[in-house]
Each structure stands twice: as structure tokens, then as C-alpha cells.
Design a protein around this motif. Structure first.
Motif, PDB file in Angstrom:
ATOM      1  N   VAL A  57       0.837  -1.204   0.000  1.00  0.00           N
ATOM      2  CA  VAL A  57       0.000   0.000   0.000  1.00  0.00           C
ATOM      3  C   VAL A  57       0.869   1.250   0.000  1.00  0.00           C
ATOM      4  CG1 VAL A  57      -1.676   1.314   1.375  1.00  0.00           C
ATOM      5  CG2 VAL A  57      -1.999  -1.146   1.045  1.00  0.00           C
ATOM      6  N   ALA A  58       1.941   1.238   0.783  1.00  0.00           N
ATOM      7  CA  ALA A  58       2.838   2.403   0.837  1.00  0.00           C
ATOM      8  C   ALA A  58       3.524   2.629  -0.512  1.00  0.00           C
ATOM      9  CB  ALA A  58       3.882   2.206   1.943  1.00  0.00           C
ATOM     10  N   LEU A  59       3.987   1.562  -1.145  1.00  0.00           N
ATOM     11  CA  LEU A  59       4.630   1.704  -2.451  1.00  0.00           C
ATOM     12  C   LEU A  59       3.630   2.186  -3.505  1.00  0.00           C
ATOM     13  CD1 LEU A  59       6.905  -1.476  -2.452  1.00  0.00           C
ATOM     14  CD2 LEU A  59       7.625   0.919  -2.208  1.00  0.00           C
ATOM     15  N   ARG A  60       2.399   1.701  -3.429  1.00  0.00           N
ATOM     16  CA  ARG A  60       1.361   2.167  -4.361  1.00  0.00           C
ATOM     17  C   ARG A  60       1.088   3.654  -4.135  1.00  0.00           C
ATOM     18  NH1 ARG A  60      -0.079   0.917  -8.465  1.00  0.00           N
ATOM     19  NH2 ARG A  60      -2.310   0.768  -8.250  1.00  0.00           N
ATOM     20  N   ALA A  61       1.092   4.083  -2.863  1.00  0.00           N
ATOM     21  CA  ALA A  61       0.864   5.499  -2.561  1.00  0.00           C
ATOM     22  C   ALA A  61       1.985   6.372  -3.117  1.00  0.00           C
ATOM     23  CB  ALA A  61       0.730   5.697  -1.044  1.00  0.00           C
ATOM     24  N   LEU A  62       3.169   5.806  -3.261  1.00  0.00           N
ATOM     25  CA  LEU A  62       4.289   6.535  -3.860  1.00  0.00           C
ATOM     26  C   LEU A  62       4.174   6.605  -5.378  1.00  0.00           C
ATOM     27  CD1 LEU A  62       7.292   5.189  -1.760  1.00  0.00           C
ATOM     28  CD2 LEU A  62       6.387   7.522  -1.764  1.00  0.00           C
ATOM     29  N   GLY A  63       3.210   5.885  -5.941  1.00  0.00           N
ATOM     30  CA  GLY A  63       3.007   5.916  -7.378  1.00  0.00           C
ATOM     31  C   GLY A  63       3.564   4.708  -8.111  1.00  0.00           C
ATOM     32  N   PHE A  64       3.987   3.689  -7.396  1.00  0.00           N
ATOM     33  CA  PHE A  64       4.532   2.494  -8.022  1.00  0.00           C
ATOM     34  C   PHE A  64       3.410   1.673  -8.642  1.00  0.00           C
ATOM     35  CE2 PHE A  64       8.014   3.916  -5.796  1.00  0.00           C
ATOM     36  CZ  PHE A  64       9.069   3.027  -5.656  1.00  0.00           C
ATOM     37  N   SER A  65       3.640   1.149  -9.843  1.00  0.00           N
ATOM     38  CA  SER A  65       2.705   0.207 -10.455  1.00  0.00           C
ATOM     39  C   SER A  65       2.846  -1.129  -9.724  1.00  0.00           C
ATOM     40  CB  SER A  65       3.023   0.016 -11.934  1.00  0.00           C
ATOM     41  OG  SER A  65       4.241  -0.696 -12.072  1.00  0.00           O
ATOM     42  N   LEU A  66       1.912  -2.033  -9.943  1.00  0.00           N
ATOM     43  CA  LEU A  66       2.023  -3.343  -9.301  1.00  0.00           C
ATOM     44  C   LEU A  66       3.270  -4.089  -9.774  1.00  0.00           C
ATOM     45  CD1 LEU A  66      -1.676  -4.569  -9.132  1.00  0.00           C
ATOM     46  CD2 LEU A  66      -0.213  -3.760  -7.274  1.00  0.00           C
ATOM     47  N   ALA A  67       3.630  -3.935 -11.038  1.00  0.00           N
ATOM     48  CA  ALA A  67       4.857  -4.567 -11.536  1.00  0.00           C
ATOM     49  C   ALA A  67       6.077  -3.998 -10.820  1.00  0.00           C
ATOM     50  CB  ALA A  67       4.969  -4.370 -13.043  1.00  0.00           C
ATOM     51  N   GLN A  68       6.098  -2.685 -10.602  1.00  0.00           N
ATOM     52  CA  GLN A  68       7.220  -2.053  -9.893  1.00  0.00           C
ATOM     53  C   GLN A  68       7.241  -2.481  -8.430  1.00  0.00           C
ATOM     54  OE1 GLN A  68       6.138   1.952 -10.988  1.00  0.00           O
ATOM     55  NE2 GLN A  68       8.013   2.166 -12.211  1.00  0.00           N
ATOM     56  N   VAL A  69       6.049  -2.611  -7.825  1.00  0.00           N
ATOM     57  CA  VAL A  69       5.965  -3.082  -6.436  1.00  0.00           C
ATOM     58  C   VAL A  69       6.583  -4.470  -6.346  1.00  0.00           C
ATOM     59  CG1 VAL A  69       4.376  -3.884  -4.633  1.00  0.00           C
ATOM     60  CG2 VAL A  69       3.968  -1.687  -5.770  1.00  0.00           C
ATOM     61  N   GLU A  70       6.196  -5.333  -7.283  1.00  0.00           N
ATOM     62  CA  GLU A  70       6.718  -6.702  -7.287  1.00  0.00           C
ATOM     63  C   GLU A  70       8.238  -6.693  -7.388  1.00  0.00           C
ATOM     64  OE1 GLU A  70       5.953 -10.929  -9.621  1.00  0.00           O
ATOM     65  OE2 GLU A  70       5.027  -9.088 -10.367  1.00  0.00           O
ATOM     66  N   ARG A  71       8.778  -5.902  -8.317  1.00  0.00           N
ATOM     67  CA  ARG A  71      10.236  -5.832  -8.478  1.00  0.00           C
ATOM     68  C   ARG A  71      10.900  -5.274  -7.210  1.00  0.00           C
ATOM     69  NH1 ARG A  71       8.780  -4.364 -13.850  1.00  0.00           N
ATOM     70  NH2 ARG A  71       9.026  -2.148 -13.385  1.00  0.00           N
ATOM     71  N   ALA A  72      10.307  -4.234  -6.629  1.00  0.00           N
ATOM     72  CA  ALA A  72      10.887  -3.628  -5.426  1.00  0.00           C
ATOM     73  C   ALA A  72      10.894  -4.623  -4.269  1.00  0.00           C
ATOM     74  CB  ALA A  72      10.111  -2.372  -5.036  1.00  0.00           C
ATOM     75  N   LEU A  73       9.809  -5.388  -4.120  1.00  0.00           N
ATOM     76  CA  LEU A  73       9.743  -6.374  -3.039  1.00  0.00           C
ATOM     77  C   LEU A  73      10.754  -7.499  -3.242  1.00  0.00           C
ATOM     78  CD1 LEU A  73       5.880  -6.574  -2.501  1.00  0.00           C
ATOM     79  CD2 LEU A  73       7.566  -5.468  -1.022  1.00  0.00           C
ATOM     80  N   GLU A  74      11.139  -7.725  -4.492  1.00  0.00           N
ATOM     81  CA  GLU A  74      12.152  -8.739  -4.808  1.00  0.00           C
ATOM     82  C   GLU A  74      13.565  -8.161  -4.715  1.00  0.00           C
ATOM     83  OE1 GLU A  74      11.007  -9.881  -8.745  1.00  0.00           O
ATOM     84  OE2 GLU A  74       9.430 -11.251  -8.037  1.00  0.00           O
ATOM     85  N   GLY A  75      13.669  -6.854  -4.483  1.00  0.00           N
ATOM     86  CA  GLY A  75      14.966  -6.209  -4.395  1.00  0.00           C
ATOM     87  C   GLY A  75      15.520  -5.775  -5.741  1.00  0.00           C
ATOM     88  N   ASN A  76      14.684  -5.772  -6.764  1.00  0.00           N
ATOM     89  CA  ASN A  76      15.089  -5.389  -8.116  1.00  0.00           C
ATOM     90  C   ASN A  76      14.742  -3.914  -8.321  1.00  0.00           C
ATOM     91  OD1 ASN A  76      15.333  -4.945 -10.880  1.00  0.00           O
ATOM     92  ND2 ASN A  76      14.322  -6.863 -11.453  1.00  0.00           N
ATOM     93  N   SER A  77      15.737  -3.099  -8.660  1.00  0.00           N
ATOM     94  CA  SER A  77      15.511  -1.657  -8.810  1.00  0.00           C
ATOM     95  C   SER A  77      15.133  -1.243 -10.229  1.00  0.00           C
ATOM     96  CB  SER A  77      16.752  -0.885  -8.373  1.00  0.00           C
ATOM     97  OG  SER A  77      17.834  -1.205  -9.216  1.00  0.00           O
ATOM     98  N   GLN A  78      14.984  -2.204 -11.136  1.00  0.00           N
ATOM     99  CA  GLN A  78      14.660  -1.891 -12.537  1.00  0.00           C
ATOM    100  C   GLN A  78      13.360  -1.092 -12.628  1.00  0.00           C
ATOM    101  OE1 GLN A  78      13.929  -5.335 -14.942  1.00  0.00           O
ATOM    102  NE2 GLN A  78      13.351  -4.144 -16.719  1.00  0.00           N
ATOM    103  N   GLY A  79      13.421   0.028 -13.315  1.00  0.00           N
ATOM    104  CA  GLY A  79      12.232   0.833 -13.568  1.00  0.00           C
ATOM    105  C   GLY A  79      11.795   1.736 -12.421  1.00  0.00           C
ATOM    106  N   LEU A  80      12.552   1.801 -11.350  1.00  0.00           N
ATOM    107  CA  LEU A  80      12.144   2.627 -10.208  1.00  0.00           C
ATOM    108  C   LEU A  80      12.476   4.104 -10.402  1.00  0.00           C
ATOM    109  CD1 LEU A  80      13.082   0.378  -7.155  1.00  0.00           C
ATOM    110  CD2 LEU A  80      10.898   0.593  -8.344  1.00  0.00           C
ATOM    111  N   GLU A  81      13.486   4.403 -11.207  1.00  0.00           N
ATOM    112  CA  GLU A  81      13.938   5.786 -11.391  1.00  0.00           C
ATOM    113  C   GLU A  81      12.817   6.728 -11.817  1.00  0.00           C
ATOM    114  OE1 GLU A  81      15.594   9.423 -11.968  1.00  0.00           O
ATOM    115  OE2 GLU A  81      16.298   7.806 -10.679  1.00  0.00           O
TER     116      GLU A  81
END
Length: 169
Positions: A57-81
Motif C-alpha cells: 500500500v505504501a509503495l502504491r501510494a508513492l506511485g509504483f505500479s504493481l509490476a514495480q511493487v513486485e520488483r521492489a519487493l524482490e529487491g530489483n531496482s529496474q524501472g524505479l527511477e
């Protein structure tokens, strides 16, 4: 966010997290959160699942898409910039708005010291920053109801392309 050791139903978990039960279901479908099950087979969110859902929920509030949330939770920074850049831009806009409000307060205090009483409109205007236009809707299939938001929409100040005026007789 801290939660008690007890489990919550999807509706109670959603209420506590500030999202819909449908959003929790979508997070589960995407493999982002795995709620436990009661003996009757009902989904149950314990402390671990609530903490994970709160992160989502916090990552979504920051504007992250679900795909970006998934990558961030996996520790992958691709597409976060781009998302972080957009969040920085929004924060900087808020900072500018806050600075303008501080300037207004400073001016009103100065005028008050000179014997001029501010109007009610001037005082109440300190609480209401410039109206933020925001459009949000859930995307249809195949996005599974993911929320799409447009924030900080600027006024239209030009039109590109042909402009056709229709006249009715």
C-alpha cells in the motif's frame, strides 16, 4: 505499521490498510501477498501478511505500479527511477506551495502588526492550497482493476493539431 498477532478477515484487513478488499485480492492474485486460510478456507491476514500488505500500500501510494511493487519487493531496482523522479517532482511542488503559504502568513502578520485585520477569506485561504486536479479510475481487464491516477494536471495552454469548429444552423 504494527498489527496485533490476531488474524483479520479480508474486509477488516482492507479497512485497516485503507484499501478495498478487491485490491487485496488483486495483490494475492499477483503473488504479492499470501494470506493464510481459516479451517473453513476463508482468507485470513495475520501480522506477517498485514505488514507485507502495508508495504505494498505504501509503495502504491508513492506511485509504483504493481509490476514495480513486485520488483521492489524482490529487491530489483529496474524501472524505479521514473517513479522516484515523479515522486520527487510532486514533493518539490508541495514544498513550493508550502513556501508560498509561509509567505502569505508572513505578509498577513506584517499587515496585522500595521493595524490591518485580514479578511476571513485571506485566513481560510491559508488552509486550502491551490486545488489539485486529480483523475483516478480502475483499469479494466487485463490490468485487473489496477488504479490509474493522473495527478498535478496542468491547465491546457495550447492545442496541437487541426482545430475544427462546428456550426449548427
Amino acid at each position: 505499521m504494527q498489527f496485533t498477532a490476531r488474524s483479520f478477515s479480508p474486509s477488516e484487513a482492507a479497512r485497516r490498510l485503507g484499501v478495498s478488499a478487491k485490491a487485496l485480492r488483486l495483490y494475492e492474485q499477483r503473488g504479492l501477498v499470501e494470506p493464510g486460510r481459516t479451517a473453513a478456507g476463508w482468507r485470513a491476514y495475520g501480522q506477517k501478511e498485514m505488514s507485507r500488505a502495508a508495504e505494498i500500500v505504501a509503495l502504491r501510494a508513492l506511485g509504483f505500479s504493481l509490476a514495480q511493487v513486485e520488483r521492489a519487493l524482490e529487491g530489483n531496482s529496474q524501472g524505479l527511477e521514473p517513479t522516484l523522479a515523479a515522486h520527487q517532482t510532486a514533493l518539490e511542488a508541495q514544498l513550493r506551495q508550502l513556501a508560498r503559504t509561509v509567505d502569505k502568513v508572513r505578509g498577513l502578520r506584517s499587515e496585522l502588526a500595521q493595524g490591518r485585520t485580514p479578511s476571513i477569506g485571506e485566513l481560510t485561504g491559508l488552509l486550502a492550497p491551490a486545488a489539485e486536479v486529480r483523475i483516478a479510475f480502475e483499469l479494466p481487464w487485463p490490468w485487473g482493476g489496477e488504479l490509474f491516477e493522473l495527478r498535478d494536471i496542468r491547465a491546457l495552454n495550447y492545442i496541437i493539431g487541426p482545430l475544427v469548429l462546428l456550426c449548427h444552423k
